[in-house]
Design a protein around this motif. Structure first.
Motif, PDB file in Angstrom:
ATOM      1  N   ALA A   1     -39.947  25.672  50.992  1.00  0.00           N
ATOM      2  CA  ALA A   1     -40.005  27.002  51.596  1.00  0.00           C
ATOM      3  C   ALA A   1     -38.863  27.225  52.575  1.00  0.00           C
ATOM      4  CB  ALA A   1     -41.349  27.190  52.293  1.00  0.00           C
ATOM      5  N   ALA A   2     -38.449  26.175  53.275  1.00  0.00           N
ATOM      6  CA  ALA A   2     -37.440  26.328  54.327  1.00  0.00           C
ATOM      7  C   ALA A   2     -36.085  25.751  53.936  1.00  0.00           C
ATOM      8  CB  ALA A   2     -37.936  25.647  55.602  1.00  0.00           C
ATOM      9  N   ARG A   3     -35.897  25.454  52.680  1.00  0.00           N
ATOM     10  CA  ARG A   3     -34.671  24.747  52.307  1.00  0.00           C
ATOM     11  C   ARG A   3     -33.428  25.606  52.506  1.00  0.00           C
ATOM     12  NH1 ARG A   3     -34.685  24.302  45.687  1.00  0.00           N
ATOM     13  NH2 ARG A   3     -34.072  26.444  45.232  1.00  0.00           N
ATOM     14  N   ALA A   4     -32.331  24.925  52.783  1.00  0.00           N
ATOM     15  CA  ALA A   4     -31.058  25.616  52.999  1.00  0.00           C
ATOM     16  C   ALA A   4     -30.419  25.952  51.652  1.00  0.00           C
ATOM     17  CB  ALA A   4     -30.123  24.727  53.808  1.00  0.00           C
ATOM     18  N   GLU A   5     -29.382  26.769  51.714  1.00  0.00           N
ATOM     19  CA  GLU A   5     -28.609  27.064  50.508  1.00  0.00           C
ATOM     20  C   GLU A   5     -27.877  25.794  50.058  1.00  0.00           C
ATOM     21  OE1 GLU A   5     -28.353  29.964  48.677  1.00  0.00           O
ATOM     22  OE2 GLU A   5     -30.081  30.468  49.936  1.00  0.00           O
ATOM     23  N   PRO A   6     -27.701  25.609  48.763  1.00  0.00           N
ATOM     24  CA  PRO A   6     -26.984  24.416  48.307  1.00  0.00           C
ATOM     25  C   PRO A   6     -25.534  24.441  48.768  1.00  0.00           C
ATOM     26  CG  PRO A   6     -27.291  25.964  46.501  1.00  0.00           C
ATOM     27  CD  PRO A   6     -28.103  26.479  47.650  1.00  0.00           C
ATOM     28  N   ARG A   7     -25.004  23.269  49.061  1.00  0.00           N
ATOM     29  CA  ARG A   7     -23.611  23.145  49.485  1.00  0.00           C
ATOM     30  C   ARG A   7     -22.930  22.112  48.599  1.00  0.00           C
ATOM     31  NH1 ARG A   7     -22.763  21.535  55.221  1.00  0.00           N
ATOM     32  NH2 ARG A   7     -24.548  20.151  54.886  1.00  0.00           N
ATOM     33  N   PRO A   8     -22.405  22.554  47.463  1.00  0.00           N
ATOM     34  CA  PRO A   8     -21.771  21.604  46.535  1.00  0.00           C
ATOM     35  C   PRO A   8     -20.661  20.778  47.182  1.00  0.00           C
ATOM     36  CG  PRO A   8     -22.111  23.714  45.464  1.00  0.00           C
ATOM     37  CD  PRO A   8     -22.437  23.922  46.913  1.00  0.00           C
ATOM     38  N   ALA A   9     -19.911  21.374  48.103  1.00  0.00           N
ATOM     39  CA  ALA A   9     -18.835  20.634  48.751  1.00  0.00           C
ATOM     40  C   ALA A   9     -19.387  19.471  49.564  1.00  0.00           C
ATOM     41  CB  ALA A   9     -18.009  21.562  49.642  1.00  0.00           C
ATOM     42  N   ALA A  10     -20.516  19.684  50.236  1.00  0.00           N
ATOM     43  CA  ALA A  10     -21.133  18.618  51.011  1.00  0.00           C
ATOM     44  C   ALA A  10     -21.687  17.531  50.088  1.00  0.00           C
ATOM     45  CB  ALA A  10     -22.247  19.189  51.890  1.00  0.00           C
ATOM     46  N   GLN A  11     -22.250  17.946  48.964  1.00  0.00           N
ATOM     47  CA  GLN A  11     -22.742  16.970  47.988  1.00  0.00           C
ATOM     48  C   GLN A  11     -21.588  16.114  47.478  1.00  0.00           C
ATOM     49  OE1 GLN A  11     -24.931  19.022  44.881  1.00  0.00           O
ATOM     50  NE2 GLN A  11     -25.906  20.374  46.367  1.00  0.00           N
ATOM     51  N   TRP A  12     -20.484  16.761  47.201  1.00  0.00           N
ATOM     52  CA  TRP A  12     -19.315  16.047  46.690  1.00  0.00           C
ATOM     53  C   TRP A  12     -18.802  15.032  47.705  1.00  0.00           C
ATOM     54  CZ3 TRP A  12     -17.047  14.689  42.500  1.00  0.00           C
ATOM     55  CH2 TRP A  12     -15.701  14.317  42.474  1.00  0.00           C
ATOM     56  N   GLU A  13     -18.726  15.452  48.950  1.00  0.00           N
ATOM     57  CA  GLU A  13     -18.263  14.536  49.994  1.00  0.00           C
ATOM     58  C   GLU A  13     -19.208  13.349  50.120  1.00  0.00           C
ATOM     59  OE1 GLU A  13     -15.526  14.341  51.768  1.00  0.00           O
ATOM     60  OE2 GLU A  13     -14.708  16.074  50.726  1.00  0.00           O
ATOM     61  N   ALA A  14     -20.499  13.581  49.986  1.00  0.00           N
ATOM     62  CA  ALA A  14     -21.469  12.487  50.076  1.00  0.00           C
ATOM     63  C   ALA A  14     -21.265  11.494  48.929  1.00  0.00           C
ATOM     64  CB  ALA A  14     -22.891  13.042  50.068  1.00  0.00           C
ATOM     65  N   ILE A  15     -20.968  12.007  47.741  1.00  0.00           N
ATOM     66  CA  ILE A  15     -20.725  11.122  46.599  1.00  0.00           C
ATOM     67  C   ILE A  15     -19.481  10.274  46.837  1.00  0.00           C
ATOM     68  CG2 ILE A  15     -20.011  11.107  44.165  1.00  0.00           C
ATOM     69  CD1 ILE A  15     -21.890  13.495  43.757  1.00  0.00           C
ATOM     70  N   LEU A  16     -18.407  10.892  47.298  1.00  0.00           N
ATOM     71  CA  LEU A  16     -17.179  10.135  47.539  1.00  0.00           C
ATOM     72  C   LEU A  16     -17.360   9.106  48.660  1.00  0.00           C
ATOM     73  CD1 LEU A  16     -14.343  12.802  47.134  1.00  0.00           C
ATOM     74  CD2 LEU A  16     -15.271  11.209  45.449  1.00  0.00           C
ATOM     75  N   ARG A  17     -18.090   9.469  49.690  1.00  0.00           N
ATOM     76  CA  ARG A  17     -18.360   8.501  50.765  1.00  0.00           C
ATOM     77  C   ARG A  17     -19.169   7.330  50.206  1.00  0.00           C
ATOM     78  NH1 ARG A  17     -19.593  13.019  53.919  1.00  0.00           N
ATOM     79  NH2 ARG A  17     -21.825  12.582  53.712  1.00  0.00           N
ATOM     80  N   GLY A  18     -20.178   7.642  49.393  1.00  0.00           N
ATOM     81  CA  GLY A  18     -20.991   6.583  48.801  1.00  0.00           C
ATOM     82  C   GLY A  18     -20.179   5.656  47.924  1.00  0.00           C
ATOM     83  N   LEU A  19     -19.151   6.201  47.289  1.00  0.00           N
ATOM     84  CA  LEU A  19     -18.276   5.387  46.447  1.00  0.00           C
ATOM     85  C   LEU A  19     -17.230   4.630  47.258  1.00  0.00           C
ATOM     86  CD1 LEU A  19     -17.670   7.868  43.471  1.00  0.00           C
ATOM     87  CD2 LEU A  19     -19.024   5.763  43.428  1.00  0.00           C
ATOM     88  N   GLY A  20     -17.175   4.925  48.570  1.00  0.00           N
ATOM     89  CA  GLY A  20     -16.192   4.256  49.404  1.00  0.00           C
ATOM     90  C   GLY A  20     -14.799   4.820  49.275  1.00  0.00           C
ATOM     91  N   ILE A  21     -14.703   6.101  48.905  1.00  0.00           N
ATOM     92  CA  ILE A  21     -13.399   6.747  48.733  1.00  0.00           C
ATOM     93  C   ILE A  21     -13.179   7.725  49.880  1.00  0.00           C
ATOM     94  CG2 ILE A  21     -11.986   8.203  47.225  1.00  0.00           C
ATOM     95  CD1 ILE A  21     -13.553   7.060  44.868  1.00  0.00           C
ATOM     96  N   ALA A  22     -12.374   7.326  50.844  1.00  0.00           N
ATOM     97  CA  ALA A  22     -12.111   8.148  52.022  1.00  0.00           C
ATOM     98  C   ALA A  22     -10.789   8.885  51.858  1.00  0.00           C
ATOM     99  CB  ALA A  22     -12.064   7.264  53.275  1.00  0.00           C
ATOM    100  N   CYS A  23     -10.659   9.975  52.575  1.00  0.00           N
ATOM    101  CA  CYS A  23      -9.430  10.769  52.535  1.00  0.00           C
ATOM    102  C   CYS A  23      -8.331  10.047  53.315  1.00  0.00           C
ATOM    103  CB  CYS A  23      -9.668  12.164  53.093  1.00  0.00           C
ATOM    104  SG  CYS A  23      -8.215  13.239  53.010  1.00  0.00           S
ATOM    105  N   ALA A  24      -7.215   9.788  52.671  1.00  0.00           N
ATOM    106  CA  ALA A  24      -6.100   9.087  53.321  1.00  0.00           C
ATOM    107  C   ALA A  24      -5.511   9.908  54.457  1.00  0.00           C
ATOM    108  CB  ALA A  24      -5.017   8.768  52.296  1.00  0.00           C
ATOM    109  N   ARG A  25      -5.609  11.230  54.354  1.00  0.00           N
ATOM    110  CA  ARG A  25      -5.028  12.070  55.405  1.00  0.00           C
ATOM    111  C   ARG A  25      -5.853  12.038  56.685  1.00  0.00           C
ATOM    112  NH1 ARG A  25      -3.827  17.680  52.363  1.00  0.00           N
ATOM    113  NH2 ARG A  25      -6.049  17.435  51.884  1.00  0.00           N
ATOM    114  N   GLY A  26      -7.131  11.607  56.546  1.00  0.00           N
ATOM    115  CA  GLY A  26      -7.978  11.536  57.739  1.00  0.00           C
ATOM    116  C   GLY A  26      -8.071  10.141  58.305  1.00  0.00           C
ATOM    117  N   ALA A  27      -7.334   9.199  57.680  1.00  0.00           N
ATOM    118  CA  ALA A  27      -7.410   7.797  58.138  1.00  0.00           C
ATOM    119  C   ALA A  27      -6.684   7.611  59.462  1.00  0.00           C
ATOM    120  CB  ALA A  27      -6.809   6.898  57.077  1.00  0.00           C
TER     121      ALA A  27
END
Length: 216
Positions: free
Chosen positions: A190-216
């Motif tokens: 009932a209270a769920r937020a709108e989906p955020r595909p970009a956030a989902q994608w970032e979570a997948i990459l973090r889980g895979l251990g793939i970080a952004c080199a520009r933010g290192a």
């Protein structure tokens, strides 16, 4: 419904013999006709071989000179659309995270082309562009925390699954129910937020251990 006397030739088996190429049509013309028809209708449903042949301006039997079946046309058209992602030009980017994110953005744009998801749902796409896409994803995830095959399957599964669920209205259907029904027994829905595909994608990459080199 057409009577058996007027139905198209069996598309799984094709005709018993193939004629030589005709000068007035080509494999490319057939693919362009099929693509135009699919973009117009948005789905493979109800598109027969006769319709593709009519778009080309030939009899259905003439198509068999270039494709053994309607299914083969859809397969090659699906592989062609995957080729539009141009994945190979991402391999040499200095940041794997950025390369994969750019690939996901291209894939989102591809999925918006009418009929793309219908093509991908119809059958496995096992052509050169499909293999290049998989090779690229596995190359970009070679140093992930899981085997590149598993990283590939996770990325493709998330993208394909989320795209199909969105296209088929799963989210919209639940939102309509939320608007009209008491979901007190399901407070998170009932209270769920709108989906955020970009956030989902970032979570997948973090889980895979793939970080952004520009933010290192």
């Amino acid at each position: 419904m057409n009577s058996p006397a007027h139905s198209a030739p069996a598309e799984q088996e094709g005709p018993p013999a193939r004629r030589g190429p005709r000068g007035d049509i080509s494999r490319e013309r057939i693919l362009r006709a099929a693509d135009a028809l699919l973009r117009e209708r948005g789905s493979l449903d109800g598109i027969a071989l006769r319709a593709v042949a009519a778009q080309v301006g030939v009899a259905a039997n003439a198509i068999y000179t270039y494709f053994p079946s309607l299914r083969a046309i859809w397969h090659d058209l699906g592989d062609e659309r995957l080729g539009a992602l141009h994945p190979a030009d991402l391999v040499d980017l200095p940041c794997r995270h950025c390369a994969l994110t750019l690939l996901s953005e291209r894939a989102r744009e591809m999925a918006e082309i009418p009929g793309t998801l219908s093509l991908l749902r119809a059958q496995p796409i096992l052509g050169p562009h499909s293999f290049r896409l998989s090779e690229t994803i596995m190359t970009l995830t070679a140093d992930a925390v899981v085997d590149p095959r598993d990283a590939h399957d996770l990325i493709v599964g998330w993208f394909y699954g989320s795209s199909v669920l969105s296209a088929e209205g799963w989210t919209r259907g639940t939102d309509r129910i939320r608007a009209d029904a008491d979901l007190a027994d399901f407070p998170r829905i009932a209270a769920r937020a709108e989906p955020r595909p970009a956030a989902q994608w970032e979570a997948i990459l973090r889980g895979l251990g793939i970080a952004c080199a520009r933010g290192a």
